[in-house]
Design a protein around this motif. Structure first.
Motif, PDB file in Angstrom:
ATOM      1  N   SER A  19       0.993  -1.245  -0.078  1.00  0.00           N
ATOM      2  CA  SER A  19      -0.104  -0.107   0.000  1.00  0.00           C
ATOM      3  C   SER A  19       0.769   1.355  -0.097  1.00  0.00           C
ATOM      4  O   SER A  19       0.498   2.281  -0.785  1.00  0.00           O
ATOM      5  CB  SER A  19      -0.801   0.090   1.294  1.00  0.00           C
ATOM      6  N   GLY A  20       2.025   1.282   0.831  1.00  0.00           N
ATOM      7  CA  GLY A  20       2.701   2.400   0.703  1.00  0.00           C
ATOM      8  C   GLY A  20       3.359   2.642  -0.377  1.00  0.00           C
ATOM      9  O   GLY A  20       3.614   3.809  -0.967  1.00  0.00           O
ATOM     10  N   THR A  21       3.926   1.581  -1.008  1.00  0.00           N
ATOM     11  CA  THR A  21       4.437   1.626  -2.352  1.00  0.00           C
ATOM     12  C   THR A  21       3.461   2.409  -3.302  1.00  0.00           C
ATOM     13  O   THR A  21       3.878   3.460  -4.334  1.00  0.00           O
ATOM     14  CB  THR A  21       4.927   0.409  -3.002  1.00  0.00           C
ATOM     15  N   LEU A  22       2.255   1.736  -3.375  1.00  0.00           N
ATOM     16  CA  LEU A  22       1.397   2.379  -4.249  1.00  0.00           C
ATOM     17  C   LEU A  22       0.850   3.686  -3.948  1.00  0.00           C
ATOM     18  O   LEU A  22       0.848   4.556  -4.891  1.00  0.00           O
ATOM     19  CB  LEU A  22       0.246   1.287  -4.462  1.00  0.00           C
ATOM     20  N   GLU A  23       0.746   3.949  -2.818  1.00  0.00           N
ATOM     21  CA  GLU A  23       0.497   5.318  -2.310  1.00  0.00           C
ATOM     22  C   GLU A  23       1.495   6.451  -2.615  1.00  0.00           C
ATOM     23  O   GLU A  23       1.014   7.479  -3.318  1.00  0.00           O
ATOM     24  CB  GLU A  23       0.078   5.471  -0.947  1.00  0.00           C
ATOM     25  N   GLY A  24       2.793   5.943  -2.872  1.00  0.00           N
ATOM     26  CA  GLY A  24       4.002   6.835  -3.284  1.00  0.00           C
ATOM     27  C   GLY A  24       3.591   6.987  -4.831  1.00  0.00           C
ATOM     28  O   GLY A  24       4.296   8.177  -5.090  1.00  0.00           O
TER      29      GLY A  24
END
Lengths: 129, 174
Positions: A19-24
């Motif tokens: 999720s953190g990667t995609l939100e980035g």
């Protein structure tokens, strides 16, 4: 327009990382701990552009989820990307044959995810390669 | 009446499956573990291949593999190391206070990723189980295992690929 992703993995840590990667990359994300929980999200009307899907999960595994999504014409536009440690060639073929668009083997890097999203045309334009 | 053993329908007592060490070597297990560390724990997180004794209180995570080779991939480290690993793995996403549930989850996912990639180099097709975490990993055949011992940030941890087929030594009919 915001791109939406549903991150499906039984590991909380992995859900946070993906999720953190995609939100980035500018995504709006939601999370599900297994395939059935993910189907519930879709049924409630939150239909994402992308699902990232672990293979081995309790209750409903990733392959069952792919089959369930592909059985519903209303969800045809959803892009399905397996993100899993299942790296046997036969498993990859099974997932793609069932209707998954892409396959990322854990461990992965943020760059690997970005490259796959670019191939799928799901990388927001403001994210440079 | 046909002779089943001659027809190849029975496994002879001496026909044991290949030893684990014949299927996967230490260097491969070490490389798989390093890749998992670099991708999940951090780009600068180096594993030093140096054996050191594990502390008295350890935590293990493991995944079982069932197929032509059946066994488990077991990751073991000290409890403090497991906590540090969890913080490192979650990075900026780590909660203010890391709970045991987070530790079990993170350690389990590391075993899952290492196990999944070990499974890929073993004979298949095979099935990967869900990760489990505890103080007592499944017992395997010590003699039929591949064990890698490394240091992470100076703390010891081990990865063991172990067969659990002790009973097969006496198996004859299929």
């Amino acid at each position: 327009m915001t791109v939406r992703a549903l991150v499906i993995d039984d590991s909380r840590a992995m859900r946070r990382i993906v999720s953190g990667t995609l939100e980035g990359f500018g995504y709006e994300t939601r999370q599900a701990g297994h395939g059935q929980e993910a189907l519930d999200v879709l049924h409630e009307g939150w239909v994402p552009d992308l699902c990232t899907i672990d293979w081995n999960m309790p209750v409903m595994d990733g392959l069952q989820f792919v089959n369930a999504v592909r059985a519903n014409p209303a969800w045809r536009p959803v892009t399905l990307m397996m993100v899993t440690s299942e790296s046997e060639h036969g498993q990859i073929v099974r997932a793609l044959a069932a209707g998954a668009h892409e396959y990322v083997i854990k461990p992965f890097t943020a760059d690997a995810i970005r490259d796959k999203l670019a191939l799928l045309g799901l990388l927001p334009q403001e994210v440079s390669l | 009446m046909s002779d089943l053993s001659d027809a190849g329908l029975r496994r002879r007592a001496g026909d044991l499956p290949p030893a684990t060490a014949e299927l996967v070597d230490e260097a491969t297990v070490c490389e798989i573990t390093e890749q998992a560390w670099l991708a999940l724990v951090g780009e600068d997180e180096v594993l030093v291949p140096l054996p050191a004794p594990l502390p008295a209180e350890t935590l293990s995570s493991w995944v079982e593999i069932v197929g032509p080779w059946t066994g488990a991939v077991v990751l073991t480290c000290g409890r403090d190391t497991a906590l540090d690993l969890t913080r490192a793995l979650l990075g900026e996403h780590a909660p203010q206070e890391v709970e045991q549930e987070d530790v079990d989850d993170a350690l389990g996912e590391l075993a899952n990723v290492v196990g999944g990639n070990v499974k890929a180099v073993l004979p298949g097709p095979s099935v990967l189980g869900l990760p489990e975490v505890g103080t007592t990993p499944p017992s395997g055949r010590e003699a039929d295992s591949v064990r890698v011992a490394v240091l992470w940030r100076g703390s010891p941890l081990t990865v063991r690929v172990q067969s659990v087929l002790a009973e097969r030594e006496n198996e004859v009919p299929l």
